[in-house]
Design an enzyme around this catalytic site. Structure first.
Site, PDB file in Angstrom:
ATOM      1  N   CYS A  74     -10.237   1.362 -11.395  1.00  0.00           N
ATOM      2  CA  CYS A  74      -8.892   0.947 -10.969  1.00  0.00           C
ATOM      3  C   CYS A  74      -8.532   1.314  -9.541  1.00  0.00           C
ATOM      4  O   CYS A  74      -8.246   0.448  -8.713  1.00  0.00           O
ATOM      5  CB  CYS A  74      -7.842   1.582 -11.868  1.00  0.00           C
ATOM      6  SG  CYS A  74      -8.080   1.328 -13.631  1.00  0.00           S
ATOM      7  N   HIS A 133      -1.246   3.632  -8.421  1.00  0.00           N
ATOM      8  CA  HIS A 133      -2.538   4.303  -8.587  1.00  0.00           C
ATOM      9  C   HIS A 133      -3.247   4.607  -7.263  1.00  0.00           C
ATOM     10  O   HIS A 133      -4.477   4.610  -7.191  1.00  0.00           O
ATOM     11  CB  HIS A 133      -3.476   3.472  -9.497  1.00  0.00           C
ATOM     12  CG  HIS A 133      -4.413   4.348 -10.286  1.00  0.00           C
ATOM     13  ND1 HIS A 133      -5.462   3.863 -11.033  1.00  0.00           N
ATOM     14  CD2 HIS A 133      -4.447   5.698 -10.448  1.00  0.00           C
ATOM     15  CE1 HIS A 133      -6.104   4.850 -11.610  1.00  0.00           C
ATOM     16  NE2 HIS A 133      -5.497   5.979 -11.268  1.00  0.00           N
TER      17      HIS A 133
END
Ligand code: CA
Length: 444
Positions: A74, A133
């Protein structure tokens, strides 16, 4: 007046640069899905989950059948997407980890300039909705990295239901933690539509990053009811989560259409990495999954649509990578990037508009700890987590990476190994390491 500006742009920059005309600057929307399988959309061959709205993005533009991300995880691929650079060049090789254990330097290094920074500087409104993130510290917050507005969360995953302001990794509006009563995918769709409504009068950039279909596997009854025929409970929940995201994207497209903005909006859709086993995703016919440098970890659903400039209904098989999103968006906006920015992505527009025939990339590269890969033409050299050895595949005949040609093609093996080593010599050591448990299980 518009014609005059176009003419000046054409004379100054040459005919290939007509898209740079400032008067016609497109809106730019980048939609990122999370942990979606290669085969989990209708246009990708999926039979059990209808995705008419996401399919519409592909059918209205170009579907990349060799579309890659620069890592199987990710956070690294988001760092690559927003900078247009291989994230290993600046040490962002692994996930920063959960908020509780992330060190103060775990985040997109401040040396890097984001797509949002560049678009904002050029006068675009810049907004983000979804999963960030790229660091938890204030200095890494999206609104410190080029975004005027932010609605979403800073971590790598989030529950979809009953989000409370006092939980760790809360939903933030700007910097303020809030309670979110709606199912999170619905809420992200709502916020994206509201963002477009607020900014429909001037060029905007919207970075819309769903955490669907990442774990936890949460879906509401409304979406589960659509898939009563799917027996496997986890697959049924995955289907429901996918369908919710498809609905949310449908609302975004409808808003653009109703606002008469669809024609001149450049939209990208990409998954941040391949599907992991844990969410019941399907990467067929690819081998491997999230956290691996096999095709199943890095080849993803990837489309681009811009009705004003890019022909609809095209399928493009030459290898492209999510690093190209920044370079393409900047070119579409007429923003020149200084050479010392060292972007690895390329402007895909000339390739998609029939002005260039060659491949956008001679080679693509991956490094994820001990796992590596390089693709050159149809050839791929890979070392993945299931093997200590380098393996060689010809993807034209063997998309499933089943027939290792390392022994029978020693010259090709050596050529790719040498090329990968040359690229690797330009990279930094990772700024932080990934706990091996997370790499193995793909649960982060
Ligand atoms: Ca992911």
């Amino acid at each position: 007046m518009k014609r005059l500006i176009l003419l000046v742009a054409a004379l100054t920059l040459g005919p290939g640069c007509l898209v740079a005309a400032a008067a016609d600057r497109p809106n730019i929307i980048v939609i990122v899905a999370d942990d979606q399988g290669y085969n989990d959309l209708g246009v990708q061959g999926c039979k059990d989950i209808p995705t008419p709205n996401i399919d519409g993005l592909a059918k209205g533009g170009v579907r990349f059948t060799s579309g890659y991300v620069s890592g199987p995880y990710c956070s690294p691929t988001r760092a690559g997407l927003l900078t247009g650079r291989y994230q290993q060049r600046f040490g962002h090789e692994f996930n920063p980890g959960p908020a509780q254990t992330a060190g103060p330097e775990m985040g997109l290094p401040l040396t890097e300039t984001t797509l949002a920074n560049r678009l904002k500087q050029a006068g675009y409104a810049t907004g983000m909705v979804g999963k960030w993130h790229l660091g938890y510290q204030d200095k890494f917050h999206p609104m410190k990295r080029g975004f005027d507005e932010f609605y979403g969360f800073l971590g790598g995953s989030h529950s979809y239901v009953n989000a409370k302001a006092d939980m760790a990794n809360p939903i933030l509006r700007g910097t303020e933690a809030i309670n979110e009563k709606e199912y999170l995918t619905d809420a992200f769709g709502r916020e994206a539509v509201a963002y477009i409504d607020r900014h429909k009068e001037h060029p905007f950039f919207l970075y819309l990053t769903f955490n669907a279909v990442h774990t936890p596997m949460d879906a509401t009854q409304k979406y589960l009811d659509r898939f009563a025929s799917i027996q496997d409970e986890k697959r049924r929940t995955y289907a429901a989560m996918t369908s919710a995201m498809d609905d949310a994207i449908g609302r975004v497209v409808t808003k653009l259409r109703d606002s008469k903005l669809e024609e001149n909006t450049l939209m990208f859709y990409v998954s941040d990495n391949g599907g992991p086993p844990v969410n019941a995703s399907n990467n067929q016919p690819l081998r491997g999954f999230k956290a691996q440098t096999l095709e199943g970890g890095v080849r993803v659903p990837f489309f681009v649509k811009w009705p004003a400039r890019i022909p609809a209904g095209k399928i493009y098989d030459k290898p492209v990578i999510q690093l190209d999103i920044s370079a393409t968006a900047l070119a579409a906006a007429g923003i020149e990037v200084p050479a010392d920015a060292h972007l690895d992505g390329v402007n895909l527009l000339p390739h998609l508009m029939g002005q260039k025939d060659g491949s956008p990339h001679e080679k693509l590269y991956w490094r994820f700890g001990p796992q590596i890969a390089i693709r050159q033409g149809d050839w791929k050299l890979v070392r993945h987590s299931g093997s200590q050895e380098l393996e060689l595949y010809n993807l034209a005949d063997d998309i499933g990476e089943k027939n290792n040609l390392a022994q029978s093609q020693p010259e090709k093996f050596k050529e790719l190994q040498t090329a990968w080593n040359a690229w690797n010599s330009q990279l930094k050591e990772p700024l932080w390491q990934a706990p091996s448990r997370r790499i193995r299980t793909g649960t982060d």
